[in-house]
Write a protein that holds these residues in place. Structure first.
Motif, mmCIF file in Angstrom:
data_model
loop_
_atom_site.group_PDB
_atom_site.id
_atom_site.type_symbol
_atom_site.label_atom_id
_atom_site.label_comp_id
_atom_site.label_asym_id
_atom_site.label_seq_id
_atom_site.Cartn_x
_atom_site.Cartn_y
_atom_site.Cartn_z
ATOM 1 N N ASP A 155 0.940 -1.288 -0.080
ATOM 2 C CA ASP A 155 0.169 0.023 0.573
ATOM 3 C C ASP A 155 1.263 0.909 -0.453
ATOM 4 N N ALA A 156 1.770 1.539 0.968
ATOM 5 C CA ALA A 156 3.103 2.101 0.711
ATOM 6 C C ALA A 156 3.910 2.666 -0.383
ATOM 7 N N VAL A 157 4.252 1.779 -1.209
ATOM 8 C CA VAL A 157 4.485 1.541 -2.531
ATOM 9 C C VAL A 157 3.644 2.247 -3.712
ATOM 10 N N GLY A 158 2.470 1.818 -3.252
ATOM 11 C CA GLY A 158 1.276 2.207 -4.946
ATOM 12 C C GLY A 158 0.570 4.038 -3.554
ATOM 13 N N ILE A 159 0.733 3.504 -2.499
ATOM 14 C CA ILE A 159 0.473 5.404 -2.644
ATOM 15 C C ILE A 159 1.752 6.511 -2.928
ATOM 16 N N VAL A 160 3.096 5.886 -2.774
ATOM 17 C CA VAL A 160 4.266 6.821 -3.267
ATOM 18 C C VAL A 160 4.110 6.705 -4.474
ATOM 19 N N LEU A 161 3.925 5.726 -5.657
ATOM 20 C CA LEU A 161 3.342 6.329 -6.851
ATOM 21 C C LEU A 161 1.974 6.950 -7.231
ATOM 22 N N PHE A 162 1.136 7.002 -6.987
ATOM 23 C CA PHE A 162 0.551 7.725 -7.245
ATOM 24 C C PHE A 162 0.599 9.157 -6.816
ATOM 25 N N LEU A 163 1.568 9.057 -5.727
ATOM 26 C CA LEU A 163 1.787 10.518 -5.269
ATOM 27 C C LEU A 163 2.336 10.907 -6.484
ATOM 28 N N SER A 164 3.351 10.346 -6.704
ATOM 29 C CA SER A 164 4.662 11.261 -8.203
ATOM 30 C C SER A 164 3.658 11.527 -8.982
ATOM 31 N N ALA A 165 2.802 10.573 -9.772
ATOM 32 C CA ALA A 165 2.262 10.776 -10.261
ATOM 33 C C ALA A 165 1.267 12.300 -10.480
#
Length: 171
Positions: A25-35
């Motif tokens: 979930d944390a990796v997914g959040i970081v990926l979404f926030l970077s986008a």
């Protein structure tokens, strides 16, 4: 094996699973926030400064691709994926179980068959780079192999649970 050892093993597996889910979930959040941040930068430079940046478009596209495949593989449970369930919703629980077993077995077989072809294509794409950021295209689309593996593992786990005594929780 004693009952205490079995309970300790289950507890350890549950803790490990919770940590893995938190990490995914944390990796997914970081990926979404970077986008999202790349998108905001892109909008600001294009409309506020009237000087569009090329790299932000490519960055947002890559981050979005990774976000979608990462979430599909590791954060969204298999039963929550988009599905055609018009018939599924009106049948009995036992029939839903059979439908789920058949569809999961077909998905597992298809995804396992896709792995070598995907790997071959990613190896071919290693020769090309993205146009602006010069990222090797096998890294850009490497998230797809993670999706295949992650989704397949989830599907195998769900299929195994459908064969178990608590299969109603998987419907």
């Amino acid at each position: 094996m004693t009952d205490a050892a079995t309970k300790d093993g289950r507890r350890a597996l549950h803790v490990w699973g919770a940590r893995a889910k938190f990490f995914a979930d944390a990796v997914g959040i970081v990926l979404f926030l970077s986008a999202f941040c790349g998108f905001i930068i892109q909008v600001f430079y294009r409309y506020a400064l009237n000087s569009p940046l090329l790299w932000t478009e490519e960055f947002v596209m890559i981050a979005f691709i990774w976000t979608v495949f990462w979430a599909a593989a590791f954060t969204v449970p298999v039963r929550e994926h988009v599905s055609f369930d018009v018939v599924y919703d009106v049948v009995s629980e036992r029939t839903k179980r059979i439908f789920s077993m058949i569809s999961l077995a077909a998905a597992i077989a298809a995804f396992v068959l896709l792995v070598p072809y995907t790997w071959d294509y990613l190896s071919f794409m290693a020769r090309r780079d993205s146009s602006v950021l010069r990222i090797p295209m096998n890294l850009v689309y490497g998230c797809y192999i993670l999706f295949l593996v992650g989704f397949t593992i989830q599907a195998v786990y769900r299929l195994a649970r459908l064969f178990g005594p608590h299969w109603r929780h998987e419907i």
